[in-house]
Scaffold this active site. Sequence first.
Site, PDB file in Angstrom:
ATOM      1  N   GLY A 111       0.839  -1.198   0.000  1.00 54.94           N
ATOM      2  CA  GLY A 111       0.000   0.000   0.000  1.00 54.94           C
ATOM      3  C   GLY A 111       0.870   1.242   0.000  1.00 54.94           C
TER       4      GLY A 111
ATOM      5  N   GLN B  37       2.894  10.047   1.026  1.00 55.38           N
ATOM      6  CA  GLN B  37       4.177   9.356   1.197  1.00 55.38           C
ATOM      7  C   GLN B  37       5.149   9.629   0.051  1.00 55.38           C
ATOM      8  OE1 GLN B  37       2.198   5.361   2.061  1.00 55.38           O
ATOM      9  NE2 GLN B  37       4.041   5.240   3.318  1.00 55.38           N
TER      10      GLN B  37
ATOM     11  N   CYS C  41       5.124  -0.031   7.414  1.00 54.70           N
ATOM     12  CA  CYS C  41       4.787   1.149   6.615  1.00 54.70           C
ATOM     13  C   CYS C  41       6.035   1.530   5.827  1.00 54.70           C
ATOM     14  CB  CYS C  41       4.387   2.297   7.547  1.00 54.70           C
ATOM     15  SG  CYS C  41       4.009   3.831   6.672  1.00 54.70           S
ATOM     16  N   LEU C  42       5.853   1.831   4.548  1.00 55.65           N
ATOM     17  CA  LEU C  42       7.034   2.149   3.725  1.00 55.65           C
ATOM     18  C   LEU C  42       7.750   3.413   4.198  1.00 55.65           C
ATOM     19  CD1 LEU C  42       5.743   1.272   0.136  1.00 55.65           C
ATOM     20  CD2 LEU C  42       7.400   0.001   1.507  1.00 55.65           C
TER      21      LEU C  42
ATOM     22  N   HIS D  41      -5.096   1.561   7.011  1.00 52.70           N
ATOM     23  CA  HIS D  41      -3.781   2.200   7.210  1.00 52.70           C
ATOM     24  C   HIS D  41      -3.562   3.304   6.162  1.00 52.70           C
ATOM     25  CE1 HIS D  41       0.799   1.718   7.893  1.00 52.70           C
ATOM     26  NE2 HIS D  41       0.714   2.469   6.804  1.00 52.70           N
ATOM     27  N   GLU D  42      -3.909   3.012   4.909  1.00 55.67           N
ATOM     28  CA  GLU D  42      -3.674   3.999   3.836  1.00 55.67           C
ATOM     29  C   GLU D  42      -4.608   5.201   3.966  1.00 55.67           C
ATOM     30  OE1 GLU D  42      -0.995   3.706   2.269  1.00 55.67           O
ATOM     31  OE2 GLU D  42      -0.694   1.645   2.932  1.00 55.67           O
TER      32      GLU D  42
ATOM     33  N   HIS E 198      -3.233   7.613   6.292  1.00 50.58           N
ATOM     34  CA  HIS E 198      -2.201   8.488   5.707  1.00 50.58           C
ATOM     35  C   HIS E 198      -2.817   9.748   5.104  1.00 50.58           C
ATOM     36  CE1 HIS E 198       1.684   6.515   5.983  1.00 50.58           C
ATOM     37  NE2 HIS E 198       1.207   5.372   5.534  1.00 50.58           N
TER      38      HIS E 198
HETATM   39 NI    NI Z   1       2.070   3.480   5.655  1.00 48.87          NI
END
Ligand code: NI
Length: 170
Positions: free
Chosen positions: A46, A51, A93-94, A135-136, A139
């Site tokens: 995701g 991000q 998370c990236l 989660h996304e 963000h």
């Molecule tokens: Ni994330």
Amino acid sequence: MALLEILKYPDPRLEQVCPTEEQFDDSLRKLARDMIETMHHAPGIGLAAPQVGRHERLTVVDLSSGAEPDELFVLVNPVVLETHGEVREEEGCLSFPDLMLIVPRPERVVVEAQDLHGKPFRVKADELLARCIHHEIDHLDGILFLERVSPLKRDLARRKINKRIRADDW
Ligand code: NI
């Protein structure tokens, strides 16, 4: 297509609320393509526009990481309509390389979103897909997974991160 730079915590751009998308134009579609490529390359399941430093209400999710075209979701202006239950599972998370946290999330979600042409659709998701979409969407509201854990765990994680930043390992 282009690979985009993924911002890492504590970049303040990760904590901004993204405004509702009103223009469903080629630049939004290009951003989505680039985000999909960036997510697959990472690899991740995701990625949300903030991000990659873009203040757009757009996120992409793909549990198959590019293996199954049916598993790719592109969500513009996603809204959580319903949540059911709660599960505590580990997630990453990236924007937080190699940091895993146990985070409570709904077990199931119903989400309404628009596609890249503005057409609305609904997704009913459970398990990992529900977790990932939730989660996304966080963000897009400037909420990072650190904020979803207890203050004690958050402090521990922050200390770990600061140590890694100092060691140039972040
Ligand atoms: Ni994330």
